[in-house]
Design an enzyme around this catalytic site. Structure first.
Site, PDB file in Angstrom:
ATOM      1  N   GLY B  17     -14.494  -7.414  11.125  1.00  0.00           N
ATOM      2  CA  GLY B  17     -14.307  -6.043  10.678  1.00  0.00           C
ATOM      3  C   GLY B  17     -14.840  -5.860   9.269  1.00  0.00           C
ATOM      4  CB  CYS B  18     -17.565  -4.906   7.677  1.00  0.00           C
ATOM      5  SG  CYS B  18     -18.208  -5.064   6.016  1.00  0.00           S
ATOM      6  CB  VAL B 137       4.637  -5.011   6.665  1.00  0.00           C
ATOM      7  CG1 VAL B 137       5.803  -4.095   6.315  1.00  0.00           C
ATOM      8  CG2 VAL B 137       4.741  -5.475   8.108  1.00  0.00           C
ATOM      9  CB  ILE B 141       4.447  -4.247  -1.076  1.00  0.00           C
ATOM     10  CG1 ILE B 141       4.059  -2.883  -1.629  1.00  0.00           C
ATOM     11  CG2 ILE B 141       5.816  -4.674  -1.580  1.00  0.00           C
ATOM     12  CD1 ILE B 141       4.989  -1.761  -1.185  1.00  0.00           C
ATOM     13  CE  LYS B 210       2.164   0.021   7.859  1.00  0.00           C
ATOM     14  NZ  LYS B 210       1.756   1.212   7.069  1.00  0.00           N
TER      15      LYS B 210
END
Lengths: 454, 454
Positions: B17-18, B137, B141, B210
């Protein structure tokens, strides 16, 4: 679930110290034994608790048959040694003995780590054992592991921490009730937030030890307690606190570790032209804008604000002290060390490859708020502004405030000035303040406070 | 510093993936190559970037010679595979192929993990390789690692997360400017915070994925997307937001995972008598008191609030999305996986030993704020109160508010009631609202909102 949870022999855990934290560690090891066994893949067996006086009174939860005064003997028969006794000796000798005997060690001892951590880290590295110390910084808040591991692919630029709950409680009480420092400290003592001798907290020693540890981790550079410029909260007055509120700030005791890029311009850490590159590590009271996440950290809570190049702004918030919270952090480390015993592997070692210079206190670059009383006549403001400019300190704002109920200045002919500077090196500011104080129309420099997080 | 940093052969990293995140991962792997090598003990070599169309335009920082449309071939020659393509397929097949080939995998794919994580976890376990997913998630953070590792010695009781930046931006704009939902969504789209089709965000699907991941980690129990009760923000009105402010709250879209102790009384999670034990996992808008740390999470920021038995209250705050922040989390995981390749060891596996029951949405226990319009005559309040009592819902407060500029109620003879309940099961509340709506003097139930974090 770890496989073969039942087939691995129990791991022997030795506890050094049975104070507020030790008592909770012992309790949790017992109460959560089944959960811990499921998470580790082996049972954790508390084989002994080393204390100075085995006959002294203890919480009823402590199994007295585990108490021993022979710490050295205890350490020799453990797989994991947990040190929560504090102080430099005999903690250091016992941890070194544990490491030499091949035990993993978990410590909450910030003072020892800030003073002589590298001796322990090197010993653990040589012996190939784990050394964990999450509880040494900001109690229950996971901050050591996030900085060491989660941010291992990023570049930390700045750490601003409220890492001492006692002083945060005191400053918060001053801000919310208007009481003065002595009253607030007294109240903190009555409530058990401050010790009978509050020196380590109010003079910033405790925060400085944590600043050294955080700076070492964040910047992959060895930083010791001696490298930390330290200033406590004893000079913070009720008037300072009231003025802070008037200008949209709160006063917090901050542990600061920041990267200085040298002469490169336009960085977020406010490098001044020609300034040396390196790491600035310091503890001092500072004005924090009320819009900053750290400004909302109330009472005895702790929080660590981290700015990293890619992650941006992060904050970690929680209880920075207390038996159960600190024990939570200790047990997280015990589980990590225990899992390595069962499944193989090893935790992070000391990382010092960056070897950045530690900058002197005078090189710290911040904004300042200077409050002073001057003769109330035309031209004074220009004189003061000129003195600042001469020392290369540029003014962001000058206010001649009217703050009912705040200012002590009732004397006719005297005006109060509030000057906010742009970022300037501490050395320039010191020289400036001296020069301004010497101006004829200047009566008093009432206060000089740094502004951080703006 | 890891020993033998130079002697270990480079580790081959494949990027799948880019897009926004992939571009930043590629950039940082190159720009920070020396730092990463020092931290890992081996160089990380980006050996290829799998994309759907190698000829498509890319950011100039992307080395086009690394682009390939042969993802399967790329995966076969990597030590560490980083998946940031999103979607279920081909991401799942490629990750399984990487794992089977013995590569460690790092993924940011919350949808895949929430839907079918266990397939990947089991495969990684069987192959003895690492699977890391911090970026899945709350972006930058650190929350996966703290919950899995730092809190491994504690018992999590509740997780309250603002884990979708788009909806937080929208709700924050409504609160600060008074605009309605449609306007705020439009603005978020204009600013790039919301996609052209905002369904995944505003309907709570993203937050639900999440929530499932966080609940699995926090409670050592398998929780999938289907287990999450989900309600988006589309029904939140400007009037709801204004009323929230009047009563000292803000409205946030929360991802909630909480332990319910069954019949044991006096727990902090508000168990009702006779309620079943288990885990409640849900996403919905909620009133959060302005004094709660989550209330201050502004704009597109994310934060996860955790209550643990020993640690107490913790909060983790930062950027939940964006290329560089997400790439920071990805790279932290890459460093962990890479260090295990160099130094041995393995990261945490899936932990499901607790096998707690997943409670139905109707069993969730919260407080509610119900706003309704009634005939303005004596006895109506008593009638409403009686209807609540009959359904076992007890009232904390009833207010007949006068909110100038807020209320639409101008009609004479109509009064507005604001009822705040004590904690009650959702099933009881639903039945109550139906009963109240059927009362003769009740004109309209204007809104029903849950109250969390009080």
């Amino acid at each position: 679930m770890p496989p073969a949870a039942e087939s691995h022999p129990p791991l022997r855990v030795a506890l050094l110290g049975c104070g507020v934290v030790g008592t909770q560690v012992a309790r949790l090891l017992t109460e959560q034994a089944d959960d811990l066994a499921s998470r580790v893949g082996a049972r954790l067996e508390l084989v002994g608790i080393a204390v100075r006086n085995a006959a002294a009174p203890r919480a009823s939860s402590v199994d007295r048959s585990l108490l021993t005064e022979d710490a050295e003997g205890l350490v020799a028969r453990a797989d994991i040694v947990v040190e929560v006794m504090g102080g430099t000796e005999p903690a250091r000798s016992l941890l070194l003995r544990a490491i030499d005997a091949g035990a993993a060690v978990v410590t909450a001892n910030k003072a020892l780590l800030a003073e002589d951590g590298p001796t322990l880290y090197k010993a653990a590295d040589a012996a190939g054992v784990d050394i964990y110390f999450e509880a040494a910084v900001a109690g229950a808040i996971p901050i050591v592991r996030p900085v060491r591991e989660s941010l291992a692919g990023d570049r930390v630029r700045r750490v601003l921490g409220i890492v001492n709950g006692t002083t945060n409680y005191v400053l918060d009480q001053m801000a919310t009730t208007g009481m003065d420092l002595e009253e607030a400290v007294k109240e903190a003592q009555d409530l058990g937030y401050a010790e009978a001798d509050p020196t380590a907290d109010v003079e910033g020693y405790d925060a400085a030890a944590k600043a050294a540890i955080l700076a070492s981790l964040a910047f992959h550079t060895r930083v010791s307690l001696d490298d930390v410029a330290r200033e406590g909260i004893m000079s913070v007055t009720a008037e300072d606190v009231a003025w802070a509120a008037q200008t949209g700030h709160v006063i917090k005791l901050l542990a600061i570790a920041e990267l200085r890029e040298g002469t490169s311009a336009g960085t977020s850490v406010g490098a001044a032209a020609g300034a040396p590159a390196g790491v600035s590590v310091r503890v001092h009271p500072a004005l924090v804008p009320t819009s900053h996440p750290l400004a909302n950290v109330r009472g005895s809570f702790n929080a660590v604000f981290v700015e990293a190049e890619s992650a941006g702004e992060l904050m970690f918030y929680g209880r920075g002290a207390g038996g159960a919270p600190t024990a939570s952090a200790v047990l997280g480390d015990v589980v990590s060390a225990a899992r390595h015993r069962v499944l193989g592997g090893k935790g992070p070692q000391e990382s010092t490859y960056a070897e950045l210079a530690i900058l002197p206190a005078s090189a710290a670059v911040t904004r300042y708020q200077v409050r002073l009383e001057v003769d109330d006549r035309p031209g004074v403001l220009a004189q003061v502004a000129h003195a600042l400019a001469e020392h290369g300190v540029s003014i962001e704002a000058v206010r001649q405030p009217t703050a009912p109920g705040v200012s002590d200045v009732a004397e006719p002919g005297v005006a109060e000035l509030l000057i906010t500077t742009h970022a300037a090196p501490e050395s320039a500011l010191s020289a400036t303040v001296a020069a301004v104080a010497g101006l004829e129309p200047v009566r008093t420099i009432t206060s000089v406070l740094r502004v951080e997080g703006a």
